[in-house]
Design a protein around this motif. Structure first.
Motif, mmCIF file in Angstrom:
data_model
loop_
_atom_site.group_PDB
_atom_site.id
_atom_site.type_symbol
_atom_site.label_atom_id
_atom_site.label_comp_id
_atom_site.label_asym_id
_atom_site.label_seq_id
_atom_site.Cartn_x
_atom_site.Cartn_y
_atom_site.Cartn_z
ATOM 1 N N TYR A 57 0.860 -1.189 0.000
ATOM 2 C CA TYR A 57 0.000 0.000 0.000
ATOM 3 C C TYR A 57 0.891 1.232 0.000
ATOM 4 C CZ TYR A 57 -3.223 3.692 1.001
ATOM 5 O OH TYR A 57 -3.945 4.856 0.898
ATOM 6 N N ASP A 59 0.410 5.698 -0.520
ATOM 7 C CA ASP A 59 -0.296 6.904 -0.959
ATOM 8 C C ASP A 59 0.640 8.119 -1.004
ATOM 9 O OD1 ASP A 59 -0.053 7.603 1.734
ATOM 10 O OD2 ASP A 59 -2.151 7.148 2.189
ATOM 11 N N SER A 134 -5.661 -2.110 -6.848
ATOM 12 C CA SER A 134 -6.307 -0.836 -7.190
ATOM 13 C C SER A 134 -5.226 0.238 -7.226
ATOM 14 C CB SER A 134 -7.407 -0.461 -6.185
ATOM 15 O OG SER A 134 -6.878 -0.197 -4.897
ATOM 16 N N ALA A 135 -5.400 1.173 -8.128
ATOM 17 C CA ALA A 135 -4.462 2.289 -8.254
ATOM 18 C C ALA A 135 -5.184 3.441 -8.919
ATOM 19 C CB ALA A 135 -3.232 1.895 -9.069
ATOM 20 N N ILE A 168 -1.586 -1.717 -15.157
ATOM 21 C CA ILE A 168 -1.390 -2.692 -14.081
ATOM 22 C C ILE A 168 -0.910 -3.977 -14.746
ATOM 23 C CG2 ILE A 168 -2.476 -4.009 -12.227
ATOM 24 C CD1 ILE A 168 -4.479 -1.760 -11.879
ATOM 25 N N ILE A 282 3.135 -1.105 -11.573
ATOM 26 C CA ILE A 282 2.104 -0.069 -11.723
ATOM 27 C C ILE A 282 2.802 1.281 -11.807
ATOM 28 C CG2 ILE A 282 0.060 1.000 -10.716
ATOM 29 C CD1 ILE A 282 -0.493 -1.549 -9.194
ATOM 30 N N MET A 303 0.174 9.218 -10.091
ATOM 31 C CA MET A 303 -0.336 7.976 -9.525
ATOM 32 C C MET A 303 -0.530 8.162 -8.025
ATOM 33 S SD MET A 303 1.625 4.291 -9.647
ATOM 34 C CE MET A 303 3.017 4.899 -8.658
ATOM 35 N N ASP A 304 -1.531 7.471 -7.471
ATOM 36 C CA ASP A 304 -1.766 7.556 -6.033
ATOM 37 C C ASP A 304 -2.517 6.310 -5.574
ATOM 38 O OD1 ASP A 304 -1.588 8.622 -3.520
ATOM 39 O OD2 ASP A 304 -2.821 10.388 -3.915
ATOM 40 N N THR A 305 -2.617 6.138 -4.267
ATOM 41 C CA THR A 305 -3.372 5.084 -3.573
ATOM 42 C C THR A 305 -3.244 3.726 -4.250
ATOM 43 O OG1 THR A 305 -5.450 5.732 -4.693
ATOM 44 C CG2 THR A 305 -5.004 6.694 -2.533
ATOM 45 N N VAL A 306 -2.044 3.187 -4.237
ATOM 46 C CA VAL A 306 -1.788 1.852 -4.775
ATOM 47 C C VAL A 306 -2.028 0.824 -3.677
ATOM 48 C CG1 VAL A 306 -0.035 0.331 -5.762
ATOM 49 C CG2 VAL A 306 -0.130 2.745 -6.437
ATOM 50 N N TYR A 307 -2.860 -0.191 -3.979
ATOM 51 C CA TYR A 307 -3.229 -1.218 -3.004
ATOM 52 C C TYR A 307 -3.206 -2.564 -3.712
ATOM 53 C CZ TYR A 307 -6.236 -3.591 0.535
ATOM 54 O OH TYR A 307 -6.757 -4.437 1.487
#
Length: 375
Positions: A57, A59, A134-135, A168, A282, A303-307
């Motif tokens: 994760y 951000d 998710s990204a 992705i 990603i 890019m932000d909030t990669v999970y």
């Protein structure tokens, strides 16, 4: 309670166009809680089941605007630059969650110098055949799509025939030719495909909407944050020949779109492939706007909030109590998972009003929700 989605590309919006019934408030908050970014939120009940594995994760809120993002970033992530003579990623103001995001493509100086071209890698620590990822991405107005048109037709900001992106990209051994599957591979004509260099999952366009030249499809936005999610689960015995689960969803300020299909996840895998993933990139790759397509400073990718996790089982914070009414949500990284689940609260800068925590089951249809606070 269950949310049933047909095997088609479907638009779910705030009016509840898709969805049956309402969802029970089967979770409750342990102790006192005030809605604050990165606060600990502990939820109890229902039966959360076995803990998923949270692979990564990030951000990108630990730095400052303009500084280089460290090579080792997030829970278990590492950056690598693409090509020679390019810079590492940079922190940039205007994040989806919190103040900052990560700039992974773009020019830092004139004359094609200090060009940023980076990918964010996750090492799963072994082979897996199920992945939830998710990204969020943004392509600001200051730039045109990767390899899309010239300065003269930069207003064409649509997913045209010249634009190529692999957003992705799961693979084996961090290789682009071993068991690789590209989720959200754009190959032109306002369509997204799921394919790879080594295998053939769909090899036909996932036409989520739009498709008209010079007209951006509703499911894709350039200058606002757009969240891309994928859940891919291969058959554990015959991953290349027996149908698995593939679900793609795009969320943006216009609404949410979903594509679901039963298909062999490693269809067409080459002889010798183990049909498993050990890494994910990603973004995986983006064509640069050169060779007659413009200059590098016309591309700006954030890019932000990669999970990334082993299943879609997770806690999200969303802007509605019923999932079919949700327009924005954030996957929350968890610190503890048992009878109770403790997560770090995440929400976007554009969320407002009452917020709700949702437990997403690993069948992607079991949902439970509870009120958590007002922004």
């Amino acid at each position: 309670m269950a949310w049933i989605i047909p095997d088609t590309a479907t638009h779910q919006d705030r009016n509840g166009d898709v969805g049956v019934g309402s969802f029970s408030s089967a979770m409750s908050i342990v102790g006192s809680y005030s809605l604050a970014l990165d606060a600990d939120l502990t939820l109890t009940g229902p039966d959360f089941g076995a803990a998923p594995t949270l692979f990564n994760y990030a951000d990108f809120n630990e730095g400052s605007d303009g500084n280089t993002v460290p090579a080792a970033t997030g829970t278990n992530g590492f950056f690598s630059v693409i090509g020679a003579g390019v810079d590492a990623p940079k922190y940039i103001n205007g994040g989806r969650v919190g103040a900052l995001a990560c700039r992974v493509y773009g020019e830092e100086a004139e004359g094609n110098q200090n060009y940023i071209a980076s990918r964010f890698n996750t090492d799963f620590g072994g082979g897996i055949t199920e992945l939830y990822a998710s990204a969020a991405f943004m392509f600001p107005d200051s730039g045109i799509p990767p390899q899309e048109g010239t300065t003269a037709n930069a207003a064409y900001r649509y997913l045209g025939s010249g634009s190529s992106m692999k957003l992705i990209w799961a693979n084996e051994n961090n290789s682009t030719s071993e068991s690789d599957v590209v989720f959200y591979s754009h190959v032109g004509a306002s369509a997204i495909t799921v394919d790879g260099n080594d295998i053939d999952v769909l090899m036909t366009a996932v036409q989520l909407g739009g498709g008209t030249p010079n007209t951006p499809p509703e499911w894709w936005v350039w200058d606002q944050w757009m969240l891309l999610t994928v859940w891919a689960k291969a058959d554990p015995v015959n991953p290349a020949t027996v149908d698995g689960t593939l679900i793609l969803e795009i969320s943006n300020p216009n609404g949410r779109w979903r594509y679901e299909k039963a298909i062999p996840i490693f269809k067409g895998a080459a002889a010798g492939d183990s049909a498993q993933w050990t890494h994910c990139r990603i973004p995986g790759w983006m064509s640069q706007p050169v060779n007659g397509f413009g200059t590098p400073d016309q591309t700006d990718v954030r890019m932000d909030t990669v999970y990334l996790a082993s299943s879609p089982k997770r806690i999200v914070i969303a802007d509605a109590a019923n999932w079919e009414d949700v327009t924005e949500f954030c996957d929350c990284p968890f610190a503890a998972w048992g009878t109770d689940v403790t997560v770090k609260t995440k929400y976007t800068g554009t969320m407002s009003g009452p917020q709700y925590a949702h437990f997403m089951g690993d069948d992607d249809v079991s949902l439970y929700s509870t009120f958590v606070g007002v922004l």
